[in-house]
Design a protein around this motif. Structure first.
Motif, PDB file in Angstrom:
ATOM      1  N   ALA A  47      14.249   6.725  -3.629  1.00  0.00           N
ATOM      2  CA  ALA A  47      13.882   5.439  -3.025  1.00  0.00           C
ATOM      3  C   ALA A  47      12.466   5.490  -2.455  1.00  0.00           C
ATOM      4  CB  ALA A  47      14.889   5.058  -1.934  1.00  0.00           C
ATOM      5  N   GLU A  48      12.106   6.601  -1.829  1.00  0.00           N
ATOM      6  CA  GLU A  48      10.756   6.729  -1.269  1.00  0.00           C
ATOM      7  C   GLU A  48       9.705   6.797  -2.374  1.00  0.00           C
ATOM      8  OE1 GLU A  48       9.505   6.433   1.946  1.00  0.00           O
ATOM      9  OE2 GLU A  48      11.522   5.632   2.113  1.00  0.00           O
ATOM     10  N   SER A  49      10.025   7.424  -3.482  1.00  0.00           N
ATOM     11  CA  SER A  49       9.107   7.445  -4.615  1.00  0.00           C
ATOM     12  C   SER A  49       8.839   6.014  -5.092  1.00  0.00           C
ATOM     13  CB  SER A  49       9.695   8.290  -5.755  1.00  0.00           C
ATOM     14  OG  SER A  49       8.862   8.238  -6.883  1.00  0.00           O
ATOM     15  N   LEU A  50       9.894   5.239  -5.205  1.00  0.00           N
ATOM     16  CA  LEU A  50       9.753   3.837  -5.625  1.00  0.00           C
ATOM     17  C   LEU A  50       8.993   3.012  -4.587  1.00  0.00           C
ATOM     18  CD1 LEU A  50      13.318   3.290  -7.123  1.00  0.00           C
ATOM     19  CD2 LEU A  50      11.163   3.643  -8.372  1.00  0.00           C
ATOM     20  N   LYS A  51       9.216   3.305  -3.306  1.00  0.00           N
ATOM     21  CA  LYS A  51       8.519   2.597  -2.228  1.00  0.00           C
ATOM     22  C   LYS A  51       7.012   2.865  -2.298  1.00  0.00           C
ATOM     23  CE  LYS A  51       9.945   0.419   0.930  1.00  0.00           C
ATOM     24  NZ  LYS A  51      10.009  -1.068   1.080  1.00  0.00           N
ATOM     25  N   ARG A  52       6.639   4.113  -2.601  1.00  0.00           N
ATOM     26  CA  ARG A  52       5.214   4.437  -2.724  1.00  0.00           C
ATOM     27  C   ARG A  52       4.593   3.662  -3.889  1.00  0.00           C
ATOM     28  NH1 ARG A  52       7.340   6.626   0.998  1.00  0.00           N
ATOM     29  NH2 ARG A  52       6.474   8.267   2.271  1.00  0.00           N
ATOM     30  N   ALA A  53       5.349   3.512  -4.984  1.00  0.00           N
ATOM     31  CA  ALA A  53       4.848   2.731  -6.127  1.00  0.00           C
ATOM     32  C   ALA A  53       4.661   1.270  -5.719  1.00  0.00           C
ATOM     33  CB  ALA A  53       5.814   2.841  -7.302  1.00  0.00           C
ATOM     34  N   GLN A  54       5.590   0.746  -4.943  1.00  0.00           N
ATOM     35  CA  GLN A  54       5.476  -0.637  -4.468  1.00  0.00           C
ATOM     36  C   GLN A  54       4.246  -0.795  -3.575  1.00  0.00           C
ATOM     37  OE1 GLN A  54       8.837  -2.023  -2.113  1.00  0.00           O
ATOM     38  NE2 GLN A  54       7.539  -3.540  -1.118  1.00  0.00           N
ATOM     39  N   PHE A  55       4.060   0.127  -2.631  1.00  0.00           N
ATOM     40  CA  PHE A  55       2.901   0.069  -1.740  1.00  0.00           C
ATOM     41  C   PHE A  55       1.606   0.125  -2.546  1.00  0.00           C
ATOM     42  CE2 PHE A  55       5.039   2.053   2.286  1.00  0.00           C
ATOM     43  CZ  PHE A  55       5.785   0.903   2.447  1.00  0.00           C
ATOM     44  N   ARG A  56       1.580   0.998  -3.538  1.00  0.00           N
ATOM     45  CA  ARG A  56       0.399   1.126  -4.392  1.00  0.00           C
ATOM     46  C   ARG A  56       0.097  -0.205  -5.081  1.00  0.00           C
ATOM     47  NH1 ARG A  56       0.410   4.740  -9.875  1.00  0.00           N
ATOM     48  NH2 ARG A  56      -1.613   4.096 -10.640  1.00  0.00           N
ATOM     49  N   GLY A  57       1.120  -0.840  -5.637  1.00  0.00           N
ATOM     50  CA  GLY A  57       0.938  -2.125  -6.309  1.00  0.00           C
ATOM     51  C   GLY A  57       0.404  -3.187  -5.365  1.00  0.00           C
ATOM     52  N   GLU A  58       0.912  -3.205  -4.147  1.00  0.00           N
ATOM     53  CA  GLU A  58       0.436  -4.180  -3.163  1.00  0.00           C
ATOM     54  C   GLU A  58      -1.049  -3.980  -2.865  1.00  0.00           C
ATOM     55  OE1 GLU A  58       4.708  -4.625  -0.758  1.00  0.00           O
ATOM     56  OE2 GLU A  58       3.082  -3.424   0.125  1.00  0.00           O
ATOM     57  N   LEU A  59      -1.454  -2.725  -2.710  1.00  0.00           N
ATOM     58  CA  LEU A  59      -2.864  -2.448  -2.402  1.00  0.00           C
ATOM     59  C   LEU A  59      -3.769  -2.712  -3.603  1.00  0.00           C
ATOM     60  CD1 LEU A  59      -2.500   0.722  -0.184  1.00  0.00           C
ATOM     61  CD2 LEU A  59      -3.059  -1.605   0.537  1.00  0.00           C
ATOM     62  N   GLU A  60      -3.287  -2.391  -4.796  1.00  0.00           N
ATOM     63  CA  GLU A  60      -4.080  -2.697  -5.987  1.00  0.00           C
ATOM     64  C   GLU A  60      -4.270  -4.206  -6.129  1.00  0.00           C
ATOM     65  OE1 GLU A  60      -2.027  -0.670  -9.142  1.00  0.00           O
ATOM     66  OE2 GLU A  60      -3.057   1.218  -8.723  1.00  0.00           O
ATOM     67  N   ASN A  61      -3.233  -4.981  -5.830  1.00  0.00           N
ATOM     68  CA  ASN A  61      -3.357  -6.442  -5.860  1.00  0.00           C
ATOM     69  C   ASN A  61      -4.394  -6.924  -4.859  1.00  0.00           C
ATOM     70  OD1 ASN A  61      -1.478  -6.834  -7.894  1.00  0.00           O
ATOM     71  ND2 ASN A  61       0.223  -7.183  -6.483  1.00  0.00           N
ATOM     72  N   GLU A  62      -4.413  -6.330  -3.680  1.00  0.00           N
ATOM     73  CA  GLU A  62      -5.410  -6.706  -2.670  1.00  0.00           C
ATOM     74  C   GLU A  62      -6.821  -6.387  -3.150  1.00  0.00           C
ATOM     75  OE1 GLU A  62      -5.421  -8.382   0.361  1.00  0.00           O
ATOM     76  OE2 GLU A  62      -3.448  -8.941  -0.419  1.00  0.00           O
ATOM     77  N   LEU A  63      -6.985  -5.232  -3.771  1.00  0.00           N
ATOM     78  CA  LEU A  63      -8.312  -4.898  -4.305  1.00  0.00           C
ATOM     79  C   LEU A  63      -8.719  -5.895  -5.385  1.00  0.00           C
ATOM     80  CD1 LEU A  63      -8.318  -0.986  -4.531  1.00  0.00           C
ATOM     81  CD2 LEU A  63      -9.583  -2.441  -2.924  1.00  0.00           C
ATOM     82  N   HIS A  64      -7.786  -6.270  -6.248  1.00  0.00           N
ATOM     83  CA  HIS A  64      -8.089  -7.266  -7.286  1.00  0.00           C
ATOM     84  C   HIS A  64      -8.500  -8.589  -6.649  1.00  0.00           C
ATOM     85  CE1 HIS A  64      -6.913  -4.642 -10.482  1.00  0.00           C
ATOM     86  NE2 HIS A  64      -5.631  -4.634 -10.176  1.00  0.00           N
ATOM     87  N   ARG A  65      -7.790  -8.993  -5.586  1.00  0.00           N
ATOM     88  CA  ARG A  65      -8.123 -10.244  -4.889  1.00  0.00           C
ATOM     89  C   ARG A  65      -9.529 -10.198  -4.294  1.00  0.00           C
ATOM     90  NH1 ARG A  65      -5.768 -13.429  -1.393  1.00  0.00           N
ATOM     91  NH2 ARG A  65      -5.956 -11.939   0.293  1.00  0.00           N
ATOM     92  N   HIS A  66      -9.988  -8.993  -3.959  1.00  0.00           N
ATOM     93  CA  HIS A  66     -11.317  -8.836  -3.364  1.00  0.00           C
ATOM     94  C   HIS A  66     -12.373  -8.467  -4.410  1.00  0.00           C
ATOM     95  CE1 HIS A  66      -8.881  -8.725   0.313  1.00  0.00           C
ATOM     96  NE2 HIS A  66      -9.960  -9.270   0.849  1.00  0.00           N
ATOM     97  N   GLY A  67     -12.058  -8.697  -5.692  1.00  0.00           N
ATOM     98  CA  GLY A  67     -13.062  -8.562  -6.733  1.00  0.00           C
ATOM     99  C   GLY A  67     -13.178  -7.206  -7.395  1.00  0.00           C
ATOM    100  N   VAL A  68     -12.302  -6.266  -7.062  1.00  0.00           N
ATOM    101  CA  VAL A  68     -12.335  -4.963  -7.728  1.00  0.00           C
ATOM    102  C   VAL A  68     -11.527  -5.100  -9.015  1.00  0.00           C
ATOM    103  CG1 VAL A  68     -11.771  -2.513  -7.552  1.00  0.00           C
ATOM    104  CG2 VAL A  68     -12.513  -3.781  -5.513  1.00  0.00           C
TER     105      VAL A  68
END
Length: 155
Positions: A47-68
């Motif tokens: 479950a924690e492995s999957l949670k880290r993947a979810q957190f990663r996706g959230e942060l990657e989305n934020e970077l995309h929103r900020h033009g990365v």
């Protein structure tokens, strides 16, 4: 005083460091979980492995929103070495759950530090809030792993 471009770059680097440590955590929890004997801990680690993947996706989305445009992180060198060391220990001996939990806690210590460093940056409020929520979960996970490790040491 840093320019907006320099500040944006600093934020991007800080978030990429968090993403790298999340990749390390995702792989580490999955790898260590395979070797745990306790079924409850195995499920927790998955479950924690999957949670880290979810957190990663959230942060990657934020970077995309900020033009990365592209975020192609692979984890940290230290994380790769840490996982390799854990794998070597597992192959050379039959690791007990206590030693596996100790290895996991070391990884969680690194995650806590990386989140703390990122949160010390001047971040846009939504990003700061997201990191704060994720950091609270990382701290909780660290404490769960530590407490279970300590409980096994008493047996």
């Amino acid at each position: 005083m840093p320019t907006d471009t320099a500040k944006t770059h600093e934020v991007e680097l800080a978030i990429k460091e968090v993403i790298n440590v999340l990749i390390d955590g995702q792989k580490g929890f999955a790898d260590l979980g395979e070797h745990l004997k306790d079924e409850t801990l195995k499920r927790y680690f998955l479950a924690e492995s999957l949670k880290r993947a979810q957190f990663r996706g959230e942060l990657e989305n934020e970077l995309h929103r900020h033009g990365v445009a592209d975020v192609h992180e692979t984890g940290t060198t230290a994380g790769k070495l840490h996982r390799a060391w854990g794998d070597l220990k597992a192959k050379l001996s039959t690791p007990d759950d206590h030693s596996l939990l100790a290895t996991a806690e070391q990884g969680e210590d690194e995650a806590k530090k990386t989140y703390k460093d990122a949160l010390s940056q001047e971040l846009p409020l939504p990003l700061h809030q997201l990191l704060s929520e994720q950091a609270a979960h990382i701290l909780s996970s660290h404490d769960y792993v530590r407490d279970h490790r300590d409980a096994l040491a008493k047996k």
